[in-house]
Design a protein around this motif. Structure first.
Motif, PDB file in Angstrom:
ATOM      1  N   ALA A  21      12.123  43.408 -11.978  1.00  0.00           N
ATOM      2  CA  ALA A  21      10.709  42.793 -12.052  1.00  0.00           C
ATOM      3  C   ALA A  21      10.242  42.813 -10.668  1.00  0.00           C
ATOM      4  CB  ALA A  21      11.155  41.325 -12.307  1.00  0.00           C
ATOM      5  N   THR A 282       4.261  36.911 -18.202  1.00  0.00           N
ATOM      6  CA  THR A 282       5.195  37.165 -17.275  1.00  0.00           C
ATOM      7  C   THR A 282       6.369  36.749 -17.490  1.00  0.00           C
ATOM      8  OG1 THR A 282       3.210  36.215 -15.807  1.00  0.00           O
ATOM      9  CG2 THR A 282       5.164  36.442 -14.710  1.00  0.00           C
ATOM     10  N   ALA A 286      10.343  37.650 -13.270  1.00  0.00           N
ATOM     11  CA  ALA A 286       9.120  38.029 -12.319  1.00  0.00           C
ATOM     12  C   ALA A 286       8.752  36.523 -11.725  1.00  0.00           C
ATOM     13  CB  ALA A 286       7.888  38.770 -13.035  1.00  0.00           C
ATOM     14  N   ARG A 290       8.574  35.062  -7.903  1.00  0.00           N
ATOM     15  CA  ARG A 290       7.571  34.529  -7.389  1.00  0.00           C
ATOM     16  C   ARG A 290       7.750  33.096  -6.843  1.00  0.00           C
ATOM     17  NH1 ARG A 290       1.667  35.778 -10.757  1.00  0.00           N
ATOM     18  NH2 ARG A 290       2.339  37.759 -11.603  1.00  0.00           N
TER      19      ARG A 290
END
Length: 379
Positions: A21, A282, A286, A290
């Motif tokens: 990712a 998403t 991922a 983040r």
């Protein structure tokens, strides 16, 4: 521009998929792996082989990272606190992660913040377990070691005082819980960032076989909107109150009287969120990256009406690659994710994702692909 370095402790499949990712984002990713053969160690360029239980090994690994995160919860809590005292950015931090490491701590804290759980308490010996059973209406009850259990390990369904002897032999604290008469198991997956932004994925149904997750259906079929919203809000509340940074999976029991009770917590990407790799805007991986980097979180909404994830478990059929021809020709839309593991009976070696508008069809496609890869289906 210098991109940040994310260090993940653990070299399993969760690290492998988190690395995947991060590739489009240009994030530099390194892992601390037990062996060079671990799932993530096969594909990540920057691998340190070492023991996560050794503080100096952790310190040396963390020195080259902007943030430290995990693909398991087994790093000793004292080591995490020492790293934080050194100035290492640890996400989730030790004060949050201890709730996923220690089931006794978790139950106490969830009770303090008013989150419903099965009735429970720490018990000292089989006689104490029997006394607990009497207090909740009798056997059977569930006994769990407070640390170290996963995928059904460290968990016993106890039907008599004699059955209660095994959990105490390891000499570690044991948590007793009432055996909940649940309708099904659910999971609420959320992600929270340091600046307080949080997102919630659709609540899913998790189907267990012999204590191991077999199938996940997103969203959970026939789940009333009110109960779905309640489960999502519960998970968001737990993430906020416990100070979770990154992905949090809240495993839940749905009871016949319309309640949800918290079963377990995981503060990392989780099997119940693997469907998001292909089924949501998403993925959990991922969004975990983040979050630990304090970037804006991505859209968690599903891409299709239904997504089904089926785990591929090892059996007596080791040549799974040979099965690709059949699976891909039969269903060009199936998504196969393999972990690079040696095939052993019952071991999670991969998963498949299918999606579409008809749940029965989507579920059958996932069942067939996973079964053919395992060798239990040959047509």
């Amino acid at each position: 521009m210098t991109y940040p370095v994310v260090g993940m402790v653990g070299g399993g499949q969760l690290a492998r998929m988190t690395h995947e990712a991060g590739i489009p984002l240009g994030i530099r990713f390194k892992i601390l792996s037990d062996t060079p053969q671990d799932s993530a160690a096969q594909v990540v360029a920057d691998v340190t082989v070492g023991d996560y239980r050794d503080l100096e090994t952790l310190r040396a690994f963390a020195a080259g990272c902007d943030v430290l995160t995990f693909d398991h919860e087994h790093v000793p809590t004292g080591h995490l606190r020492a790293l934080e005292a050194d100035g290492v950015v640890v996400r989730p931090g030790s004060e949050a992660l201890v709730h996923a490491q220690d089931k006794g701590v978790m139950r106490t804290r969830l009770a303090e913040i008013g989150v419903a759980c099965p009735r429970n308490r720490i018990v000292a010996d089989p006689a104490d377990a029997a006394a607990f059973a009497a207090s909740v209406g009798g056997f059977p009850i569930v006994l769990k070691t407070v640390r170290g259990g996963y995928d059904g390990k460290g968990v016993w369904i106890v039907r008599s005082p004699q059955d209660a002897e095994e959990p105490f032999r390891a000499g570690v604290p044991v948590l007793a819980e009432e055996k909940v008469d649940f309708v099904r198991e659910l999971a609420a997956n959320v992600v929270r960032s340091p600046h307080g932004q949080a997102v919630a994925y659709p609540v899913v149904e998790s189907v267990q076989v012999d204590g191991v997750c077999d199938t996940v259906i997103a969203p959970a079929p026939d789940l009333p909107d009110e109960l779905s919203a309640q489960a999502q809000q519960l998970a968001l509340t737990v993430a906020r109150e416990l100070g979770v940074i990154g992905h949090l999976a809240v495993e839940l029991f749905q009871t016949a009287d319309g309640r949800v009770l918290v079963n377990e917590l995981a503060m990392r990407p989780h099997n119940s969120g693997h469907w998001t790799m292909d089924g949501s805007v998403t993925s959990q991986f991922a969004n975990h990256l983040r979050a630990v980097l304090d970037l804006p979180l991505g859209d968690p909404r599903p891409r299709a009406r239904w997504t089904v994830m089926a785990n591929v478990l090892g059996g007596d059929y080791p040549d799974m690659y040979a099965a690709y021809l059949h699976c891909m020709a039969r269903d060009p839309a199936v998504k196969i994710h393999m972990y690079g593991k040696d095939v052993k009976p019952g071991r999670k070696v991969g998963h498949v994702n299918t999606y579409g508008d008809d749940l029965a069809e989507v579920r059958e496609r996932a069942r067939h692909a996973a079964g053919y890869l395992r060798g239990t289906i040959d047509e």
